[in-house]
Design a protein around this motif. Structure first.
Motif, PDB file in Angstrom:
ATOM      1  N   ASN A 124      -9.647   1.436  -7.725  1.00  0.00           N
ATOM      2  CA  ASN A 124     -10.595   2.491  -7.660  1.00  0.00           C
ATOM      3  C   ASN A 124      -9.593   3.757  -7.724  1.00  0.00           C
ATOM      4  O   ASN A 124     -10.193   4.984  -7.992  1.00  0.00           O
ATOM      5  N   LYS A 125      -8.551   3.767  -7.425  1.00  0.00           N
ATOM      6  CA  LYS A 125      -7.448   5.005  -7.287  1.00  0.00           C
ATOM      7  C   LYS A 125      -6.955   5.411  -8.816  1.00  0.00           C
ATOM      8  O   LYS A 125      -6.663   6.595  -9.037  1.00  0.00           O
ATOM      9  N   PHE A 126      -6.910   4.517  -9.921  1.00  0.00           N
ATOM     10  CA  PHE A 126      -6.235   4.819 -11.019  1.00  0.00           C
ATOM     11  C   PHE A 126      -7.113   4.408 -12.248  1.00  0.00           C
ATOM     12  O   PHE A 126      -7.574   3.414 -12.000  1.00  0.00           O
ATOM     13  N   TYR A 129      -6.750  -2.984  -4.044  1.00  0.00           N
ATOM     14  CA  TYR A 129      -6.342  -1.677  -3.659  1.00  0.00           C
ATOM     15  C   TYR A 129      -6.552  -0.579  -4.294  1.00  0.00           C
ATOM     16  O   TYR A 129      -6.904   0.670  -3.957  1.00  0.00           O
ATOM     17  N   ALA A 130      -5.874  -0.654  -5.610  1.00  0.00           N
ATOM     18  CA  ALA A 130      -5.626   0.315  -6.379  1.00  0.00           C
ATOM     19  C   ALA A 130      -6.717   0.486  -7.467  1.00  0.00           C
ATOM     20  O   ALA A 130      -6.718   1.637  -8.004  1.00  0.00           O
ATOM     21  N   GLU A 171       0.857  -1.194   0.041  1.00  0.00           N
ATOM     22  CA  GLU A 171      -0.078  -0.067   0.134  1.00  0.00           C
ATOM     23  C   GLU A 171       0.812   1.221   0.270  1.00  0.00           C
ATOM     24  O   GLU A 171       0.508   2.475  -0.778  1.00  0.00           O
ATOM     25  N   LYS A 180      -1.300  11.651  -9.645  1.00  0.00           N
ATOM     26  CA  LYS A 180      -2.866  11.716  -9.538  1.00  0.00           C
ATOM     27  C   LYS A 180      -3.149  12.932 -10.600  1.00  0.00           C
ATOM     28  O   LYS A 180      -4.372  12.989 -11.180  1.00  0.00           O
ATOM     29  N   ASP A 234       0.260   4.156  -2.648  1.00  0.00           N
ATOM     30  CA  ASP A 234      -0.067   5.438  -2.223  1.00  0.00           C
ATOM     31  C   ASP A 234       0.910   6.425  -2.995  1.00  0.00           C
ATOM     32  O   ASP A 234       0.421   7.731  -3.192  1.00  0.00           O
ATOM     33  N   TYR A 260       0.009   7.217  -6.351  1.00  0.00           N
ATOM     34  CA  TYR A 260      -1.298   8.024  -6.454  1.00  0.00           C
ATOM     35  C   TYR A 260      -0.825   9.549  -6.264  1.00  0.00           C
ATOM     36  O   TYR A 260      -1.290  10.122  -7.149  1.00  0.00           O
ATOM     37  N   GLU A 261      -0.026   9.715  -5.246  1.00  0.00           N
ATOM     38  CA  GLU A 261       0.153  11.136  -4.868  1.00  0.00           C
ATOM     39  C   GLU A 261       0.830  11.835  -5.950  1.00  0.00           C
ATOM     40  O   GLU A 261       0.799  13.047  -6.182  1.00  0.00           O
TER      41      GLU A 261
END
Ligand code: KIV
Ligand code: ZN
Length: 506
Positions: free
Chosen positions: A130-132, A127-128, A77, A88, A81, A84-85
């Motif tokens: 829905n973020k990407f 985990y990823a 994770e 994004k 993260d 993502y940061e």
């Protein structure tokens, strides 16, 4: 015609190579050029690994438009993260997460059981998802993994939301036939493989990277991970320019296209080589200095009749200038005569014959005969002077608290011309003063210095390329005093310019 996505990893796997580190600004400038080149995905970095990697990926993600921007993460994770940061802000984001799947990596590196590896991979992808916008999963050392285990983990991560499955030949061990078999087996044995794009990523330890990439593409891969100039861990990755041109030149065989603008290849390759200060080997396919150069008489004769005799693609198709007929000891009269005419020299057939004999004896002593040498030979055959300027004297003052200033005296025929000038450094001051003394304005395009003997008293050899009136002239000078060698090299280039002016048109 099938289209393959080009995933460029120059800024991630490439930058991991020893000596290939780049500043944030350099990575950003290069990413802009990758977008112009037409790559589909830019892997910008490994954000968790350092603040520098994080910032560079962020800058690229926020400012480079067009390609998808990817960031690398282990299947944890914290790494995800960080990706993502940092990315994004991109138009389209992709997470590239990996975990090793070969028996040797699982046992000795991860110290995990296969079940634990699957569990970790699925957790990371879930985990990823829905973020990407896109999630790519790589079973590291995939080509040395057991096929049944590969089917299992690939199916599981696609169910968890992976949109791209990249099977890397991490250690460059696999042969093209084997890669072909691995990819066709995955296509035939993973039930949900149609829900993802299969990707190939090959290292070049045995020189097979491009061949392996082609084999994977021919057996189901829809994405190829490559780098410019083939840079990457150890022996590097498959070279983007080689793969693209193999697909372009052999369209008859592969019927595969990419979005790459091949005319940008040479420039992009050169740009990278300059950024990382790593010269392109002369014999490197596509972008090396010799890739479109022909020296032997038989080849030159063939090329002059029909270039397809010895060229399978044109230099212009990769953004280079016309093919080079290199004059050396293997060259024949055909190539020599053509160059004499290209240089605008008005020599009769008899004079060409005489000049050719002089050329052959020079070529025996020299690796390559340059245009300036030909001009000199032609000058001697035509009975014209070949030497115009000589360095009579120079004096330079320089230091960290002084403006570098040079005075030079140049002998022009029997007279002397003396001038002074300032510059950014002592060499620039000398060159400005020489320009004034000779009345010629040269632009320094290249400057190289080599120690030709060893020790503190080493002789330095300086070679320069000077641009005058849109044409390049080479010059060389040597001395134990590097400033003197620099002045001599520059004056050599000016002499060659004068020679070409005097000898052109006879
Ligand atoms: O070579 C490799 O396995 C990698 C992975 C991170 C894809 O570079
Ligand atoms: Zn790699």
């Amino acid at each position: 015609m099938r289209k393959i996505q080009i995933f460029d990893t120059t800024l991630r796997d490439g930058e991991q190579a020893p000596g290939a580190a780049m500043t944030i600004e350099q990575k950003y400038e290069f990413a802009l050029q990758l977008a112009r080149l037409g790559v589909d995905i830019i892997e910008a970095g490994f954000p968790v690994s350092s603040p520098h990697q994080f910032e560079a990926s962020k800058r690229i993600a926020e400012n480079v438009k067009g390609p998808v921007i990817a960031g690398l993460a282990r299947s944890v994770e914290k790494d995800i993260d960080a990706v993502y940061e940092s990315i994004k802000g991109a138009e389209t984001t992709r997470l590239h997460t990996f975990i090793a799947t070969s028996p040797i990596h699982m046992e000795y590196k991860l110290k995990m059981t296969p079940d634990q590896v699957v569990e970790n991979a699925v957790k990371a992808v879930s985990y990823a998802r829905n973020k990407f916008a896109q999630v790519e999963f790589s079973p590291e050392d995939g080509t040395r993994s057991e096929l049944d285990f590969l089917y299992r983990i690939i199916e599981a991560v696609i169910d968890a939301g992976a949109t791209v499955i990249n099977v890397p030949d991490t250690v460059g061990y696999t042969m093209p036939d084997e890669i072909g078999h691995i990819f066709s087996s995955i296509m035939n044995n993973v039930p949900n493989i149609d829900k993802a794009i299969l990707s190939t990523h090959n290292h070049n330890d045995l020189g097979m990277a491009v061949a392996n990439t082609l084999a994977a593409i021919n057996n189901g891969a829809g994405q190829a991970e490559v780098s410019l100039n083939g840079i990457g861990e150890r022996a590097g990755n498959a070279a983007l320019e080689e793969l693209v041109m193999a697909l372009n030149v052999r369209k008859d065989l592969h019927e595969i296209d990419t979005n790459i603008d091949a005319k940008q290849l040479f420039y992009t390759s050169k740009m990278l080589s300059t950024i990382i200060a790593s010269p392109i080997p002369r014999n490197k396919p596509i972008t090396g200095a010799n890739a479109f150069a022909h020296e032997s008489g038989i080849h030159q004769h063939g090329m002059l009749s029909n270039r397809e005799t010895y060229e399978i693609m044109t230099p212009e198709s990769v953004g280079r200038e016309a093919s080079e007929i290199v004059l050396g000891r293997h060259s024949g009269l055909h190539g020599f005569t053509k160059r004499i005419k290209e240089l605008g020299l008005a020599l009769s057939d008899e004079q060409i014959g005489t000049a050719f004999k002089v050329f052959l004896s020079l070529a025996d002593r020299k690796k390559e005969v340059f245009d300036e040498d030909i001009l000199q030979i032609a000058g001697s055959v035509l009975g014209k002077k070949s030497h115009f300027y000589d360095l009579d004297y120079f004096n330079v003052t320089s230091g960290n608290a002084a403006i570098p200033t040079a005075t030079v005296r140049i002998k022009v025929k029997d007279e002397a011309s003396e001038e002074a000038a300032t510059g950014d450094g002592p060499i620039s001051a000398i060159y400005q003063a020489i320009d004034k003394a000779t009345g010629i304005t040269g632009k320094l395009e290249e400057y190289h210095v080599n120690a030709v003997t060893s020790g503190k008293q080493a002789i330095g050899e300086v070679s320069v390329v000077v641009l005058i009136d849109g044409k390049q002239y080479n010059g060389k000078g040597s001395s134990t005093d590097i400033l003197k060698a620099s002045a001599r090299a520059y004056i050599g280039a000016l002499n060659r310019f004068k020679l070409s002016v005097e000898n052109a048109g006879g």
